[in-house]
Design a protein around this motif. Sequence first.
Motif, PDB file in Angstrom:
ATOM      1  N   ALA A  99      -6.565  37.620 -27.194  1.00 35.05           N
ATOM      2  CA  ALA A  99      -5.481  37.790 -28.165  1.00 35.05           C
ATOM      3  C   ALA A  99      -5.627  36.816 -29.328  1.00 35.05           C
ATOM      4  O   ALA A  99      -5.264  37.135 -30.461  1.00 35.05           O
ATOM      5  CB  ALA A  99      -4.124  37.598 -27.493  1.00 35.05           C
ATOM      6  N   GLY A 100      -6.155  35.629 -29.054  1.00 36.88           N
ATOM      7  CA  GLY A 100      -6.339  34.638 -30.106  1.00 36.88           C
ATOM      8  C   GLY A 100      -5.022  34.038 -30.558  1.00 36.88           C
ATOM      9  O   GLY A 100      -3.968  34.293 -29.980  1.00 36.88           O
ATOM     10  N   PRO A 101      -5.078  33.229 -31.629  1.00 38.18           N
ATOM     11  CA  PRO A 101      -3.852  32.587 -32.119  1.00 38.18           C
ATOM     12  C   PRO A 101      -2.947  33.600 -32.804  1.00 38.18           C
ATOM     13  O   PRO A 101      -3.402  34.623 -33.320  1.00 38.18           O
ATOM     14  CB  PRO A 101      -4.372  31.540 -33.106  1.00 38.18           C
ATOM     15  N   GLY A 102      -1.666  33.304 -32.802  1.00 32.69           N
ATOM     16  CA  GLY A 102      -0.695  34.181 -33.445  1.00 32.69           C
ATOM     17  C   GLY A 102       0.622  33.460 -33.600  1.00 32.69           C
ATOM     18  O   GLY A 102       0.735  32.271 -33.303  1.00 32.69           O
ATOM     19  N   ASN A 103       1.616  34.175 -34.067  1.00 34.14           N
ATOM     20  CA  ASN A 103       2.942  33.595 -34.255  1.00 34.14           C
ATOM     21  C   ASN A 103       3.684  33.632 -32.927  1.00 34.14           C
ATOM     22  O   ASN A 103       4.224  34.655 -32.532  1.00 34.14           O
ATOM     23  CB  ASN A 103       3.725  34.365 -35.324  1.00 34.14           C
ATOM     24  N   GLY A 104       3.646  32.528 -32.197  1.00 36.32           N
ATOM     25  CA  GLY A 104       4.291  32.459 -30.901  1.00 36.32           C
ATOM     26  C   GLY A 104       3.280  32.380 -29.778  1.00 36.32           C
ATOM     27  O   GLY A 104       2.103  32.096 -29.989  1.00 36.32           O
ATOM     28  N   VAL A 105       3.776  32.642 -28.564  1.00 31.04           N
ATOM     29  CA  VAL A 105       2.957  32.605 -27.358  1.00 31.04           C
ATOM     30  C   VAL A 105       2.785  34.033 -26.852  1.00 31.04           C
ATOM     31  O   VAL A 105       3.770  34.728 -26.600  1.00 31.04           O
ATOM     32  CB  VAL A 105       3.627  31.743 -26.264  1.00 31.04           C
ATOM     33  N   CYS A 106       1.542  34.483 -26.706  1.00 26.89           N
ATOM     34  CA  CYS A 106       1.289  35.832 -26.206  1.00 26.89           C
ATOM     35  C   CYS A 106       1.523  35.839 -24.696  1.00 26.89           C
ATOM     36  O   CYS A 106       0.849  35.124 -23.954  1.00 26.89           O
ATOM     37  CB  CYS A 106      -0.130  36.278 -26.527  1.00 26.89           C
ATOM     38  N   VAL A 107       2.482  36.647 -24.249  1.00 28.33           N
ATOM     39  CA  VAL A 107       2.793  36.722 -22.812  1.00 28.33           C
ATOM     40  C   VAL A 107       2.316  38.033 -22.203  1.00 28.33           C
ATOM     41  O   VAL A 107       2.591  38.310 -21.037  1.00 28.33           O
ATOM     42  CB  VAL A 107       4.296  36.492 -22.546  1.00 28.33           C
ATOM     43  N   GLY A 108       1.616  38.840 -22.973  1.00 25.53           N
ATOM     44  CA  GLY A 108       0.978  40.026 -22.418  1.00 25.53           C
ATOM     45  C   GLY A 108       1.784  41.296 -22.557  1.00 25.53           C
ATOM     46  O   GLY A 108       2.797  41.358 -23.253  1.00 25.53           O
ATOM     47  N   LYS A 109       1.297  42.308 -21.857  1.00 22.38           N
ATOM     48  CA  LYS A 109       1.942  43.624 -21.887  1.00 22.38           C
ATOM     49  C   LYS A 109       2.992  43.707 -20.786  1.00 22.38           C
ATOM     50  O   LYS A 109       2.894  43.041 -19.763  1.00 22.38           O
ATOM     51  CB  LYS A 109       0.891  44.713 -21.697  1.00 22.38           C
ATOM     52  N   PRO A 110       4.013  44.557 -21.006  1.00 22.10           N
ATOM     53  CA  PRO A 110       5.013  44.738 -19.956  1.00 22.10           C
ATOM     54  C   PRO A 110       4.363  45.212 -18.658  1.00 22.10           C
ATOM     55  O   PRO A 110       3.409  45.996 -18.688  1.00 22.10           O
ATOM     56  CB  PRO A 110       5.942  45.818 -20.521  1.00 22.10           C
ATOM     57  N   VAL A 111       4.874  44.713 -17.535  1.00 22.36           N
ATOM     58  CA  VAL A 111       4.383  45.182 -16.240  1.00 22.36           C
ATOM     59  C   VAL A 111       4.915  46.596 -16.012  1.00 22.36           C
ATOM     60  O   VAL A 111       5.880  47.015 -16.656  1.00 22.36           O
ATOM     61  CB  VAL A 111       4.807  44.231 -15.105  1.00 22.36           C
ATOM     62  N   PRO A 112       4.300  47.369 -15.095  1.00 25.45           N
ATOM     63  CA  PRO A 112       4.783  48.728 -14.840  1.00 25.45           C
ATOM     64  C   PRO A 112       6.271  48.745 -14.499  1.00 25.45           C
ATOM     65  O   PRO A 112       6.767  47.902 -13.755  1.00 25.45           O
ATOM     66  CB  PRO A 112       3.933  49.175 -13.649  1.00 25.45           C
ATOM     67  N   GLY A 113       6.984  49.701 -15.085  1.00 26.67           N
ATOM     68  CA  GLY A 113       8.411  49.839 -14.835  1.00 26.67           C
ATOM     69  C   GLY A 113       9.290  49.064 -15.788  1.00 26.67           C
ATOM     70  O   GLY A 113      10.518  49.120 -15.693  1.00 26.67           O
ATOM     71  N   VAL A 114       8.679  48.327 -16.713  1.00 27.23           N
ATOM     72  CA  VAL A 114       9.438  47.521 -17.673  1.00 27.23           C
ATOM     73  C   VAL A 114       9.260  48.092 -19.070  1.00 27.23           C
ATOM     74  O   VAL A 114       8.151  48.438 -19.474  1.00 27.23           O
ATOM     75  CB  VAL A 114       8.984  46.046 -17.660  1.00 27.23           C
ATOM     76  N   GLU A 115      10.366  48.190 -19.793  1.00 18.75           N
ATOM     77  CA  GLU A 115      10.328  48.576 -21.198  1.00 18.75           C
ATOM     78  C   GLU A 115      10.939  47.453 -22.021  1.00 18.75           C
ATOM     79  O   GLU A 115      11.977  46.904 -21.668  1.00 18.75           O
ATOM     80  CB  GLU A 115      11.107  49.875 -21.428  1.00 18.75           C
ATOM     81  N   ILE A 116      10.266  47.115 -23.107  1.00 16.84           N
ATOM     82  CA  ILE A 116      10.721  46.045 -23.993  1.00 16.84           C
ATOM     83  C   ILE A 116      11.142  46.653 -25.317  1.00 16.84           C
ATOM     84  O   ILE A 116      10.463  47.529 -25.858  1.00 16.84           O
ATOM     85  CB  ILE A 116       9.602  45.017 -24.220  1.00 16.84           C
ATOM     86  N   ALA A 117      12.287  46.205 -25.831  1.00 17.07           N
ATOM     87  CA  ALA A 117      12.749  46.574 -27.158  1.00 17.07           C
ATOM     88  C   ALA A 117      13.160  45.300 -27.876  1.00 17.07           C
ATOM     89  O   ALA A 117      13.327  44.242 -27.254  1.00 17.07           O
ATOM     90  CB  ALA A 117      13.921  47.556 -27.069  1.00 17.07           C
ATOM     91  N   LEU A 118      13.303  45.396 -29.170  1.00 12.06           N
ATOM     92  CA  LEU A 118      13.695  44.241 -29.977  1.00 12.06           C
ATOM     93  C   LEU A 118      14.924  44.584 -30.805  1.00 12.06           C
ATOM     94  O   LEU A 118      15.024  45.691 -31.343  1.00 12.06           O
ATOM     95  CB  LEU A 118      12.556  43.830 -30.905  1.00 12.06           C
ATOM     96  N   ALA A 119      15.847  43.632 -30.901  1.00 12.05           N
ATOM     97  CA  ALA A 119      16.988  43.740 -31.809  1.00 12.05           C
ATOM     98  C   ALA A 119      16.636  42.892 -33.028  1.00 12.05           C
ATOM     99  O   ALA A 119      16.662  41.656 -32.950  1.00 12.05           O
ATOM    100  CB  ALA A 119      18.261  43.231 -31.144  1.00 12.05           C
ATOM    101  N   PRO A 120      16.240  43.529 -34.136  1.00 13.01           N
ATOM    102  CA  PRO A 120      15.746  42.768 -35.294  1.00 13.01           C
ATOM    103  C   PRO A 120      16.753  41.741 -35.803  1.00 13.01           C
ATOM    104  O   PRO A 120      17.975  41.927 -35.711  1.00 13.01           O
ATOM    105  CB  PRO A 120      15.504  43.857 -36.339  1.00 13.01           C
ATOM    106  N   LEU A 121      16.203  40.653 -36.344  1.00 10.78           N
ATOM    107  CA  LEU A 121      17.034  39.589 -36.901  1.00 10.78           C
ATOM    108  C   LEU A 121      17.478  39.950 -38.309  1.00 10.78           C
ATOM    109  O   LEU A 121      16.692  40.462 -39.112  1.00 10.78           O
ATOM    110  CB  LEU A 121      16.250  38.272 -36.940  1.00 10.78           C
ATOM    111  N   ASP A 122      18.750  39.665 -38.618  1.00  7.56           N
ATOM    112  CA  ASP A 122      19.223  39.845 -39.984  1.00  7.56           C
ATOM    113  C   ASP A 122      18.861  38.593 -40.786  1.00  7.56           C
ATOM    114  O   ASP A 122      18.312  37.633 -40.238  1.00  7.56           O
ATOM    115  CB  ASP A 122      20.721  40.161 -40.006  1.00  7.56           C
ATOM    116  N   PRO A 123      19.144  38.569 -42.097  1.00 17.57           N
ATOM    117  CA  PRO A 123      18.762  37.406 -42.905  1.00 17.57           C
ATOM    118  C   PRO A 123      19.350  36.082 -42.417  1.00 17.57           C
ATOM    119  O   PRO A 123      18.800  35.014 -42.693  1.00 17.57           O
ATOM    120  CB  PRO A 123      19.281  37.767 -44.300  1.00 17.57           C
TER     121      PRO A 123
END
Length: 201
Positions: A99-123
């Motif tokens: 994965a290399g360097p990036g903004n934050g810590v890469c924790v990988g892909k969701p395990v089977p049975g898990v779905e990830i969503a994001l609630a975007p940040l406002d200003p």
Amino acid sequence: AGTLTAGALADAAAAVDGRVVFASPAALRNVVATAAALTERQREALRRVRVLMSAGAPVPVGLLRKVQELVPSAVLHTPYGMTEVLPVADITLPEIEAAGPGNGVCVGKPVPGVEIALAPLDPEGRATGALTTEVGVTGEILVAADHRKQRYDRLWATERDSSRDPGHHRTGDVGHLDAEGRLWVEGQLVHVLSTAQGPLT
């Protein structure tokens, strides 16, 4: 956690012919720091370990590489999750390096049975946007999984806040998804700063 020695870990593994180790990053730092005192018998016990997991805080790649030298036959995993839903995602040392360097810590892909969503940040840095899985959007991490908590006991405000999106648990962590579907954790929502350039994680 910061007092576990390499010798104590090796002796424990030898006593039960242990092939799986779970230790916090703080414990592993001390294991690495005390490794010079290992006997050959203790080193052999560690060479028999096949899986090593570390979680509870971000695990630096440099630390994982040093641990890998002590458990050369093991696959190193750093699962991500919390008391309310564990595991959420998982990643191995080779996957972290890929994965290399990036903004934050890469924790990988969701395990089977898990779905990830994001609630975007406002200003202002509040997670108020409509849920998304769009690549590169930073927001509060939400998790849908059959193994998430049912409810908090007598913590009504916490329950209301964490479960206001039906079927999801609001983690309080912020991050983003990359083009490979990997989750990057950028910090906690309570630590997001509102700046003239927008929210800063």
